[in-house]
Structures are given as C-alpha cells and as structure tokens.
Design a protein around this motif. Structure first.
Motif, PDB file in Angstrom:
ATOM      1  N   ALA A   1       0.799  -1.229   0.000  1.00 39.00           N
ATOM      2  CA  ALA A   1       0.000   0.000   0.000  1.00 39.00           C
ATOM      3  C   ALA A   1       0.828   1.273   0.000  1.00 39.00           C
ATOM      4  CB  ALA A   1      -0.928   0.005   1.223  1.00 39.00           C
ATOM      5  N   TRP A   2       2.138   1.170   0.126  1.00 35.14           N
ATOM      6  CA  TRP A   2       2.978   2.369   0.195  1.00 35.14           C
ATOM      7  C   TRP A   2       3.004   3.053  -1.167  1.00 35.14           C
ATOM      8  CZ3 TRP A   2       7.975   3.650  -1.873  1.00 35.14           C
ATOM      9  CH2 TRP A   2       8.560   4.787  -1.294  1.00 35.14           C
ATOM     10  N   ALA A   3       2.660   4.320  -1.195  1.00 35.62           N
ATOM     11  CA  ALA A   3       2.596   5.064  -2.450  1.00 35.62           C
ATOM     12  C   ALA A   3       3.956   5.650  -2.819  1.00 35.62           C
ATOM     13  CB  ALA A   3       1.563   6.187  -2.355  1.00 35.62           C
ATOM     14  N   SER A   4       4.298   5.539  -4.082  1.00 33.43           N
ATOM     15  CA  SER A   4       5.540   6.125  -4.583  1.00 33.43           C
ATOM     16  C   SER A   4       5.536   7.635  -4.371  1.00 33.43           C
ATOM     17  CB  SER A   4       5.681   5.824  -6.083  1.00 33.43           C
ATOM     18  OG  SER A   4       6.609   6.700  -6.697  1.00 33.43           O
ATOM     19  N   PRO A   5       6.600   8.191  -3.792  1.00 36.61           N
ATOM     20  CA  PRO A   5       6.652   9.650  -3.630  1.00 36.61           C
ATOM     21  C   PRO A   5       6.870  10.391  -4.938  1.00 36.61           C
ATOM     22  CG  PRO A   5       8.706   8.652  -2.898  1.00 36.61           C
ATOM     23  CD  PRO A   5       7.769   7.521  -3.208  1.00 36.61           C
ATOM     24  N   THR A   6       7.301   9.688  -5.982  1.00 25.67           N
ATOM     25  CA  THR A   6       7.532  10.335  -7.276  1.00 25.67           C
ATOM     26  C   THR A   6       6.377  10.117  -8.253  1.00 25.67           C
ATOM     27  OG1 THR A   6       8.709   8.382  -8.102  1.00 25.67           O
ATOM     28  CG2 THR A   6      10.027  10.098  -7.037  1.00 25.67           C
ATOM     29  N   LYS A   7       5.682   8.998  -8.143  1.00 25.80           N
ATOM     30  CA  LYS A   7       4.574   8.685  -9.054  1.00 25.80           C
ATOM     31  C   LYS A   7       3.214   8.915  -8.417  1.00 25.80           C
ATOM     32  CE  LYS A   7       7.413   7.138 -12.250  1.00 25.80           C
ATOM     33  NZ  LYS A   7       7.623   7.839 -13.535  1.00 25.80           N
ATOM     34  N   GLY A   8       3.149   8.924  -7.098  1.00 23.13           N
ATOM     35  CA  GLY A   8       1.915   9.223  -6.403  1.00 23.13           C
ATOM     36  C   GLY A   8       1.028   8.040  -6.101  1.00 23.13           C
ATOM     37  N   TRP A   9       1.438   6.841  -6.509  1.00 20.98           N
ATOM     38  CA  TRP A   9       0.587   5.666  -6.332  1.00 20.98           C
ATOM     39  C   TRP A   9       1.417   4.467  -5.892  1.00 20.98           C
ATOM     40  CZ3 TRP A   9      -4.284   7.331  -6.924  1.00 20.98           C
ATOM     41  CH2 TRP A   9      -4.503   8.421  -7.782  1.00 20.98           C
ATOM     42  N   ALA A  10       0.750   3.485  -5.285  1.00 19.48           N
ATOM     43  CA  ALA A  10       1.373   2.179  -5.040  1.00 19.48           C
ATOM     44  C   ALA A  10       1.255   1.401  -6.349  1.00 19.48           C
ATOM     45  CB  ALA A  10       0.674   1.458  -3.897  1.00 19.48           C
ATOM     46  N   LEU A  11       2.178   1.675  -7.253  1.00 19.92           N
ATOM     47  CA  LEU A  11       2.031   1.262  -8.645  1.00 19.92           C
ATOM     48  C   LEU A  11       2.757  -0.033  -8.960  1.00 19.92           C
ATOM     49  CD1 LEU A  11       4.266   3.371 -11.027  1.00 19.92           C
ATOM     50  CD2 LEU A  11       4.615   3.349  -8.557  1.00 19.92           C
ATOM     51  N   HIS A  12       2.375  -0.616 -10.076  1.00 20.69           N
ATOM     52  CA  HIS A  12       2.942  -1.858 -10.568  1.00 20.69           C
ATOM     53  C   HIS A  12       4.469  -1.798 -10.565  1.00 20.69           C
ATOM     54  CE1 HIS A  12       2.502  -5.684 -12.528  1.00 20.69           C
ATOM     55  NE2 HIS A  12       3.155  -5.323 -13.613  1.00 20.69           N
ATOM     56  N   CYS A  13       5.110  -2.835 -10.066  1.00 20.23           N
ATOM     57  CA  CYS A  13       6.573  -3.006 -10.006  1.00 20.23           C
ATOM     58  C   CYS A  13       7.225  -2.318  -8.825  1.00 20.23           C
ATOM     59  CB  CYS A  13       7.273  -2.552 -11.291  1.00 20.23           C
ATOM     60  SG  CYS A  13       6.744  -3.414 -12.789  1.00 20.23           S
ATOM     61  N   LEU A  14       6.540  -1.412  -8.138  1.00 23.05           N
ATOM     62  CA  LEU A  14       7.160  -0.678  -7.039  1.00 23.05           C
ATOM     63  C   LEU A  14       7.652  -1.601  -5.940  1.00 23.05           C
ATOM     64  CD1 LEU A  14       7.810   2.003  -5.564  1.00 23.05           C
ATOM     65  CD2 LEU A  14       5.418   2.033  -4.768  1.00 23.05           C
ATOM     66  N   ASP A  15       6.997  -2.733  -5.732  1.00 25.59           N
ATOM     67  CA  ASP A  15       7.360  -3.628  -4.638  1.00 25.59           C
ATOM     68  C   ASP A  15       8.604  -4.459  -4.922  1.00 25.59           C
ATOM     69  OD1 ASP A  15       5.879  -4.874  -6.664  1.00 25.59           O
ATOM     70  OD2 ASP A  15       5.117  -6.436  -5.335  1.00 25.59           O
ATOM     71  N   VAL A  16       9.011  -4.579  -6.197  1.00 27.70           N
ATOM     72  CA  VAL A  16      10.097  -5.499  -6.541  1.00 27.70           C
ATOM     73  C   VAL A  16      11.402  -5.164  -5.830  1.00 27.70           C
ATOM     74  CG1 VAL A  16      11.508  -6.417  -8.423  1.00 27.70           C
ATOM     75  CG2 VAL A  16       9.037  -6.138  -8.732  1.00 27.70           C
ATOM     76  N   PRO A  17      11.892  -3.914  -5.847  1.00 24.81           N
ATOM     77  CA  PRO A  17      13.153  -3.656  -5.142  1.00 24.81           C
ATOM     78  C   PRO A  17      13.046  -3.827  -3.630  1.00 24.81           C
ATOM     79  CG  PRO A  17      12.179  -1.600  -5.926  1.00 24.81           C
ATOM     80  CD  PRO A  17      11.395  -2.712  -6.546  1.00 24.81           C
ATOM     81  N   PHE A  18      11.843  -3.716  -3.081  1.00 22.33           N
ATOM     82  CA  PHE A  18      11.660  -3.985  -1.660  1.00 22.33           C
ATOM     83  C   PHE A  18      11.714  -5.488  -1.402  1.00 22.33           C
ATOM     84  CE2 PHE A  18       9.919   0.216  -2.274  1.00 22.33           C
ATOM     85  CZ  PHE A  18      10.281   0.900  -1.118  1.00 22.33           C
ATOM     86  N   TRP A  19      11.125  -6.266  -2.290  1.00 21.88           N
ATOM     87  CA  TRP A  19      11.127  -7.724  -2.134  1.00 21.88           C
ATOM     88  C   TRP A  19      12.550  -8.277  -2.209  1.00 21.88           C
ATOM     89  CZ3 TRP A  19      11.849 -12.488  -4.641  1.00 21.88           C
ATOM     90  CH2 TRP A  19      11.092 -13.560  -4.154  1.00 21.88           C
ATOM     91  N   PHE A  20      13.344  -7.767  -3.143  1.00 21.92           N
ATOM     92  CA  PHE A  20      14.740  -8.201  -3.255  1.00 21.92           C
ATOM     93  C   PHE A  20      15.671  -7.440  -2.314  1.00 21.92           C
ATOM     94  CE2 PHE A  20      13.404 -10.140  -7.262  1.00 21.92           C
ATOM     95  CZ  PHE A  20      14.220 -11.259  -7.344  1.00 21.92           C
ATOM     96  N   ASP A  21      15.166  -6.374  -1.675  1.00 21.68           N
ATOM     97  CA  ASP A  21      15.984  -5.514  -0.809  1.00 21.68           C
ATOM     98  C   ASP A  21      17.193  -4.979  -1.578  1.00 21.68           C
ATOM     99  OD1 ASP A  21      16.904  -4.081   1.336  1.00 21.68           O
ATOM    100  OD2 ASP A  21      17.524  -5.813   2.526  1.00 21.68           O
ATOM    101  N   VAL A  22      16.894  -4.300  -2.687  1.00 24.78           N
ATOM    102  CA  VAL A  22      17.934  -3.700  -3.533  1.00 24.78           C
ATOM    103  C   VAL A  22      17.621  -2.213  -3.729  1.00 24.78           C
ATOM    104  CG1 VAL A  22      18.632  -5.819  -4.719  1.00 24.78           C
ATOM    105  CG2 VAL A  22      16.700  -4.484  -5.608  1.00 24.78           C
TER     106      VAL A  22
END
Length: 492
Positions: A400-421
């Motif tokens: 649910a965390w919204a991108s500060p640059t795109k304004g939404w919890a958008l597609h693909c945003l979770d991937v770097p969090f999942w890999f912790d990169v």
C-alpha cells in the motif's frame, strides 16, 4: 591458484565471482546455460538438454537475453545482452558448498513479451546474506516462446520454465542449495507463470512453495493463438508455416507482436475495452497437452492445493497510466466512464459503492484502479478464495505504500523492496531518494522467512478468509486486516 568460487554442474564446471554487498560476502554465477541455444532447428523446439562442455566455463557475466533490445523507459531496468545462448540461469549463493540452503527460483515479468534476468533489481545478494540461494532464469518471450507454429510444440516458454526448474533440481546442491526446499516466485507475468506452473502436471515436484507477486495470467485460447500467429505471418509477408516463421528475424518480432495484438479499430474507447477484456495476447496457451485448462479454473478444482502459496498485489497497479488524463476526465462521472468501458449497471454500482475513497480522487483514479483490479487484484482474491479448502495454506498481502515520485502504489514498485535492492539502478525513479528501509526489511524478511519455513509470518487467508497483510499502510492501522480485498468483490 584461482580463489574464485567454482561449482560442478552435471554438464561441467563453472567459475563465478565473489562479491561483498552490505559487508557480506556471497558468490554469483551468471549466465549458466540450462539448455542448448534456441537457434536454427531448435528455435521453435522444446528446450534441448545442454551438452557437456570441457574445462571450466566462465560464469562472471550475464548471458545473452531473449529480449533483443533494451526495454527503454520501463518501470524496471531491463538490459538486453546480445548473443544466441539465451537459455540460462543466474545463481546467487552464500557459498557453493554442501550446506543445503533454501532456494528461491524467480521468473521475471514483462507481459510475456519483454523483461530481462540481467536487471539489477533481481540481484540475489540480500537473500544470500539471509542464507537463501536465489536463481533467476531467462525464457523465450513473445512469439518465439508462446506463438502458434505448425509442427512445433506449443508453450515453448512454459517448457523453458520447466527445464530451468529441472536444472535446479539436478544442480542446485552444487551451489549450496537444497533441491527439496525450492520456492518458486515471480512478479507480473512471472507471477502468472507461478500460477500456471502450480497447475501443470509436468511441473509437479519441481518446487515446494510459491510466491506470486501481482500475477497476470494469460490463458490464451488455442484459437486466439492461431489467429495472432497468422497475423504475424501476414504482417511479415511470410507463409504461416514452420519454415516461414523461421525467416522472421527475432529483432522484428516485438513490433509485429504489438501490431498483431492491436484491435482493428482507431477508436481509443474500443482499444481500451479490448485491453480490459484481453489484457495479455501472448503468454501460456491452453493447448490441451501441456497446459490443459485455464490456471484459475484448475486451481478452483484443487490443482496445486498441496503447495503453500503467498499471493498479493499493489493497491494501485495501473493508476499511473490514467493519471495523466485527470483533467480531461474531471467532468466525466465515474459511473459513466465505467459504462463506456462496457461495465454493466449492477457491477459498476457495486464497484463504486465499495470504492468510495477512490472516487474522491476523481474519475481518472477510478479508471486506473479498475484496470488494475481487473487484471491483477481480483485475480488475487479469486485464487485465495479458490484455495480456502486446500491442503496447504494461502497467505495474502497488499503493498500500500505510495511512490513519492509517481503518487501511487504502482505496478513493479514492490520489486526492489522484495529483493531488498533499494540502492539499485533507477529505484529512486519510482521509490524516491530515501525509500523506507524498514519497509524493505518487512517485505524482504517475509520472503526470506517463507523460503526458509514455508510461512511468511502473518495469519493466512485460508485460516481466516479475507485476512490480508498490508505492507506500507498508515502507521496507525493494523498490519493484518480482516477483509483486505473487499474493494474487488464485485469483480470476483
């Protein structure tokens, strides 16, 4: 004497490289082939077993990718690597020893037509830090992977996934992994691949747990596959035969695939309707042989019910696409906009009634949410409900965390969090300059725990239907809520 890490696979020795990430040493073996190059007579064939190689093979750089040109300005950086030896895996491990650690095998997304395992977003160093071996794979994309070719096996991309998993079963112990503790994971089309493989008999026993991130299933009917392939031949000016398709350069296919899949209309409204009704034109095809039925239908009948599953999506997968039309749509009522897209009265009234918060953000936000709900979020709820009586548990989440640059919890945003990169290339484009490390610790920590124990650490939906872990929600809200996918109920 070389101090580089080495591993002995069934087809030969490979030499990787040691890396130090966040103060932790781990090994990477890149571009390790799991099948023969799909060229010449093998271009449209099932993946062929790799012939042994002599001596020691260099595995210090990513192998050639099925994606022939860089993805461009995509959400995830997707580099293309030239060359023909495109069926390979990358292995990230704490050490190539006999420790028998848990394994994650990850399938990248890209709508089944694009994507690259060479992306820095898919680096497994953080999982290695946490004692998990990670494998990422390449597979044939678009027409080469999934198009109908007379005289050739269907679902060549699916066969590639299975061949890579078979390679893992045969070889991962040489890299410190346990072939009996393999978690299959993927995002978007890769998440759809996870659901497909849950139901394919040929994949049984090749993985023991599964994690589907924003899954997008294709389930292309056989007739649709044949029609699209005939259009490819017509557009390319070749006969729709095995020999004819062999003459089409792979570099030409991305444009041909897009043109063949577009509706024969200039109406933007009709195009939008077509995209909602049939979002994926290329991908796993119901061929009656390898893929015998649509994935969700098979899951509803119990397929894959003995495999623990984590499944989830982001709150606003596709709203960034419609956000630019905010001003143009400001005077259009949401109900009218949905009616123009072909949503019947009862469904749109129910949908708007349970999405009141989104309605306050305007019609563009409603349409974007609806598109994401149709393609991704309703699928999560359908699968979770279908597995409520399954033998193995199902855990559900929302990001649910919204991108500060795109304004939404958008597609693909979770991937770097999942890999912790979070420090990887272009992460700041979607996650800002200071993405929350605590959120990465929670998401990645759940994935690592699931790989180790087949339990991500929150209450499963199968125990309490509706139970949903919310990552990145308001601090005052509970982490697990009782009905996390209520807003997509009209679409399920």
């Amino acid at each position: 004497m070389s101090t580089d890490p080495t591993a002995d696979t069934k087809t030969g020795r490979v030499r990787g490289l040691w890396r130090h990430v966040d103060g932790t040493r781990s090994a990477a073996f890149l571009g390790v082939p799991y099948a023969e190059p799909p060229v010449g007579d093998l271009r449209f064939a099932a993946p062929a077993p790799r012939e042994p190689w002599p001596g020691e093979r260099d595995a210090t750089a990513f192998g050639p990718t099925p994606q022939r040109v860089d993805g461009g300005d995509t959400l995830i950086p997707e580099p293309a690597v030239s060359g023909e030896d495109t069926l390979s895996v990358n292995v990230f491990t704490p050490a190539p020893d006999d420790a028998r650690r848990p394994v994650i095998v990850y399938i990248h997304g890209g709508g089944y037509v694009s994507g690259s395992p060479a992306s820095s977003w898919y680096d497994g160093a953080a999982f290695a830090r946490d004692g998990v071996v990670t494998v990422t794979m390449s597979y044939r994309l678009g027409f080469d992977g999934f198009g109908h070719v007379p005289g050739a096996p269907a679902n060549r991309g699916v066969r590639d996934w299975i061949a890579a998993l078979e390679w893992v079963r045969a070889n991962i112990a040489a890299f410190g992994g346990d072939p009996d503790r393999v978690t299959l994971a993927g995002q978007s089309a890769g998440g759809g691949a996870v659901l497909t493989l849950l139901t394919v008999p040929a994949a049984r026993g090749l993985f023991h747990a599964a994690w589907a991130m924003s899954p997008a299933v294709a389930d292309v009917p056989g007739e649709t596959s044949r029609t699209l392939s005939a259009k490819i031949a017509q557009l390319a000016g070749v006969p729709a035969t095995l020999d004819g398709f062999h003459t089409i350069p792979r570099e030409d296919l991305p444009d041909l695939e897009r043109r063949a899949a577009l509706p024969e209309t200039d109406s933007k409204l009709e195009i939008a309707r077509a995209l909602i009704e049939d979002a994926l034109s290329w991908g796993p095809t119901v061929d009656g042989e390898l893929v015998t039925r649509p994935a969700v239908e098979a899951i509803e009948d119990g397929a894959g019910g003995d495999v623990p599953l984590v499944i989830g999506s982001l709150d606003d997968e596709m709203t960034f696409i419609t956000a630019d039309a905010r001003r143009a749509l400001r005077l259009v009522p949401p109900g009218l906009a949905l009616r123009l897209l072909g949503v019947d009265r009862d469904r749109r009234r129910h949908y708007l009634a349970v999405n009141t918060e989104q309605r306050r953000k305007g019609t563009a936000a409603v349409l974007g949410r609806y598109l994401g709900d149709v393609v991704f979020r309703s699928l999560v709820a359908r699968v979770a409900r279908a597995r409520e009586g399954a033998e193995a548990p199902t855990w559900v989440y929302r990001f649910a965390w919204a991108s500060p640059t795109k304004g939404w919890a958008l597609h693909c945003l979770d991937v770097p969090f999942w890999f912790d990169v979070l420090d990887a290339e272009r992460v700041e484009v979607v996650a800002g300059a200071t993405p929350p490390r605590s959120l990465a610790a929670a998401v990645h920590g759940g994935a690592a725990a699931f790989a180790r124990t087949a339990d991500p650490g929150w209450r499963p939906w199968s125990e309490a239907p509706g139970a949903t872990r919310v990552f990145g929600g308001p601090p005052a809200n509970p982490e697990v809520i009782p009905d996390g996918y209520r807003s997509v109920a009209p679409l399920v």
